[in-house]
Design a protein around this motif. Sequence first.
Motif, PDB file in Angstrom:
ATOM      1  N   GLN A 189     -62.589 -58.768   9.070  1.00  0.00           N
ATOM      2  CA  GLN A 189     -62.645 -59.521   7.809  1.00  0.00           C
ATOM      3  C   GLN A 189     -63.875 -60.428   7.778  1.00  0.00           C
ATOM      4  OE1 GLN A 189     -59.071 -61.546   6.476  1.00  0.00           O
ATOM      5  NE2 GLN A 189     -57.760 -60.015   7.434  1.00  0.00           N
ATOM      6  N   THR A 190     -64.106 -61.125   8.887  1.00  0.00           N
ATOM      7  CA  THR A 190     -65.203 -62.104   8.927  1.00  0.00           C
ATOM      8  C   THR A 190     -66.563 -61.431   8.763  1.00  0.00           C
ATOM      9  OG1 THR A 190     -63.912 -63.573  10.333  1.00  0.00           O
ATOM     10  CG2 THR A 190     -66.297 -63.899  10.344  1.00  0.00           C
ATOM     11  N   ARG A 232     -71.454 -66.165  -1.231  1.00  0.00           N
ATOM     12  CA  ARG A 232     -70.247 -65.562  -0.655  1.00  0.00           C
ATOM     13  C   ARG A 232     -69.161 -66.636  -0.515  1.00  0.00           C
ATOM     14  NH1 ARG A 232     -70.964 -60.585   1.648  1.00  0.00           N
ATOM     15  NH2 ARG A 232     -73.092 -59.834   1.384  1.00  0.00           N
ATOM     16  N   ILE A 233     -67.942 -66.291  -0.909  1.00  0.00           N
ATOM     17  CA  ILE A 233     -66.829 -67.242  -0.802  1.00  0.00           C
ATOM     18  C   ILE A 233     -66.172 -67.040   0.546  1.00  0.00           C
ATOM     19  CG2 ILE A 233     -64.711 -68.099  -1.854  1.00  0.00           C
ATOM     20  CD1 ILE A 233     -65.592 -66.748  -4.461  1.00  0.00           C
ATOM     21  N   LEU A 234     -66.169 -68.082   1.371  1.00  0.00           N
ATOM     22  CA  LEU A 234     -65.653 -67.969   2.737  1.00  0.00           C
ATOM     23  C   LEU A 234     -64.223 -68.486   2.809  1.00  0.00           C
ATOM     24  CD1 LEU A 234     -68.811 -69.352   4.625  1.00  0.00           C
ATOM     25  CD2 LEU A 234     -68.340 -67.009   3.900  1.00  0.00           C
ATOM     26  N   ARG A 235     -63.414 -67.884   3.679  1.00  0.00           N
ATOM     27  CA  ARG A 235     -62.102 -68.454   3.985  1.00  0.00           C
ATOM     28  C   ARG A 235     -62.298 -69.852   4.543  1.00  0.00           C
ATOM     29  NH1 ARG A 235     -59.435 -64.892   8.296  1.00  0.00           N
ATOM     30  NH2 ARG A 235     -61.636 -64.610   8.738  1.00  0.00           N
ATOM     31  N   GLN A 239     -62.602 -61.246  -0.333  1.00  0.00           N
ATOM     32  CA  GLN A 239     -62.750 -62.691  -0.115  1.00  0.00           C
ATOM     33  C   GLN A 239     -64.138 -63.165  -0.546  1.00  0.00           C
ATOM     34  OE1 GLN A 239     -60.824 -65.352   1.131  1.00  0.00           O
ATOM     35  NE2 GLN A 239     -62.647 -66.577   0.751  1.00  0.00           N
ATOM     36  N   THR A 258     -66.935 -60.452   5.190  1.00  0.00           N
ATOM     37  CA  THR A 258     -67.124 -61.625   4.325  1.00  0.00           C
ATOM     38  C   THR A 258     -68.527 -62.212   4.469  1.00  0.00           C
ATOM     39  OG1 THR A 258     -64.770 -62.198   4.382  1.00  0.00           O
ATOM     40  CG2 THR A 258     -66.301 -63.962   3.830  1.00  0.00           C
ATOM     41  N   MET A 259     -69.009 -62.291   5.704  1.00  0.00           N
ATOM     42  CA  MET A 259     -70.311 -62.928   5.942  1.00  0.00           C
ATOM     43  C   MET A 259     -71.489 -62.038   5.515  1.00  0.00           C
ATOM     44  SD  MET A 259     -69.707 -66.001   7.584  1.00  0.00           S
ATOM     45  CE  MET A 259     -71.180 -66.407   8.526  1.00  0.00           C
ATOM     46  N   THR A 311     -63.546 -70.085   8.140  1.00  0.00           N
ATOM     47  CA  THR A 311     -64.922 -69.616   8.263  1.00  0.00           C
ATOM     48  C   THR A 311     -65.881 -70.641   7.662  1.00  0.00           C
ATOM     49  OG1 THR A 311     -64.029 -67.380   8.009  1.00  0.00           O
ATOM     50  CG2 THR A 311     -66.415 -67.612   7.849  1.00  0.00           C
ATOM     51  N   ARG A 368     -55.121 -72.100  13.099  1.00  0.00           N
ATOM     52  CA  ARG A 368     -56.487 -71.761  13.479  1.00  0.00           C
ATOM     53  C   ARG A 368     -57.476 -72.852  13.082  1.00  0.00           C
ATOM     54  NH1 ARG A 368     -55.268 -66.669  11.716  1.00  0.00           N
ATOM     55  NH2 ARG A 368     -56.756 -66.775  10.014  1.00  0.00           N
ATOM     56  N   ARG A 371     -59.200 -60.199  12.191  1.00  0.00           N
ATOM     57  CA  ARG A 371     -59.995 -61.300  11.622  1.00  0.00           C
ATOM     58  C   ARG A 371     -61.491 -61.068  11.813  1.00  0.00           C
ATOM     59  NH1 ARG A 371     -56.162 -64.612  13.803  1.00  0.00           N
ATOM     60  NH2 ARG A 371     -57.630 -65.521  15.269  1.00  0.00           N
TER      61      ARG A 371
END
Lengths: 237, 237
Positions: A95-96, B220-223, A138, A99-100, B226, B92, A92
């Motif tokens: 991934q984070t 940015r598309i976040l989960r 994502q 993504t960020m 997040t 989570r 994770r």
Amino acid sequence: MNLLLLSPDDLINPQQAKIAGRQLQHIQQIYNSNVGDTLNIGLINGNMGNGTISYLGADHVIIDDIQLNTPPPPKLPITLLLALPRPKMLRRVFQTIATMGVSKLILINSYKVEKSFWQTPFLTTENITQQLLLGLEQAKDTVFPEVQFKKRFKPFVEDELPILCQSSQNYIAHLGDYLPCPSLPNQPITLAIGPEGGWIDYEVNKLTHLGFTPIQLGQRILRVETAVTALLTKLYY
Amino acid sequence: MNLLLLSPDDLINPQQAKIAGRQLQHIQQIYNSNVGDTLNIGLINGNMGNGTISYLGADHVIIDDIQLNTPPPPKLPITLLLALPRPKMLRRVFQTIATMGVSKLILINSYKVEKSFWQTPFLTTENITQQLLLGLEQAKDTVFPEVQFKKRFKPFVEDELPILCQSSQNYIAHLGDYLPCPSLPNQPITLAIGPEGGWIDYEVNKLTHLGFTPIQLGQRILRVETAVTALLTKLYY
């Protein structure tokens, strides 16, 4: 998956791609796509745009009329020095940070990192690439962050870090009565984030000696993945 | 687990507790504690402090000299309206909202929430309580967030939400060319966060009609997890 991220190997020609495996499954099972549908497409380290499904079978999908005219979003000008998290967190975290929009991640050793963590299969290049890819898909980004490992704290901090951090603003996240994390959009930053149990004094001293300023986010102790998201948000978003 | 969070049932008397199960395992296997060690202790919905291990066996641990004099950290004055995330995200999300200090979480339906998500065993009271507990133990907090479900969007938004949000500032997180998420420490806020596929226009219109202002955090598309962390950080941290 908000973007189907293609590698050059997926391209039959610049306007046509053939996709199998995980991405095919996602197109079938999550998107429920049909022939004629348009998909968001990106090329790894390249532009973004779209394409149209011209064939959809059990084994592969063919995407035609690929047009890639939109540049990916800008990266955050940050180098993250992250004490190696425990293996179950790692996927994770990769991934984070993808993504960020982190530019560069350096996983470093720290006194409270268990030695066994460095043996995890999650640290193979293949597994890291896979998690970063999921993070980019994502976010809708195409550019991989750079990832490095530094398994020895002292030689890295003494010999490499002084050069690495000389043209950035440098911070160390630490619990305690420190400056609140600032907001510094567009500034080059090197940020050190500790392990679950926190930095030991020796490590804080080594980094503050190099000009790293301790900062904090309040009294709540956040999991590493949450702390990474919160610090990046506070600094850049 | 940065805090051993006790329920009243764990107390033999106000200064002594008997612990088994997951928390015992954590004390043995992660803390590697011994008799005589001091632990950070909290009482659910009560104060925090510490206690000393006076017995440590295979079946249970006894903690003595419990002193609880420190109040828990303040909660964020936020009501989060969150479109029900997919089950694998839920654990989570519960941990994160407890760790970050959310006062109240309302899981709501939305057009793009799959109906099957409402059937997941992760939504039993027992499972939710367990995840919130883990989140509180991470943060060092003792006070459970309130959690509610609203399985029908329209009746909730029309009949209940107008009263619920009348004394807060109200925002809806949405991708697009909207106001950047503001920073509003200490302000009572009601914040609506959509599902993976985003809100549909009808839902955005219903909420903006009630005075919810659309806000965004960039392209940015976040989960969902997040996004929750990033929005809470931006608003309050």
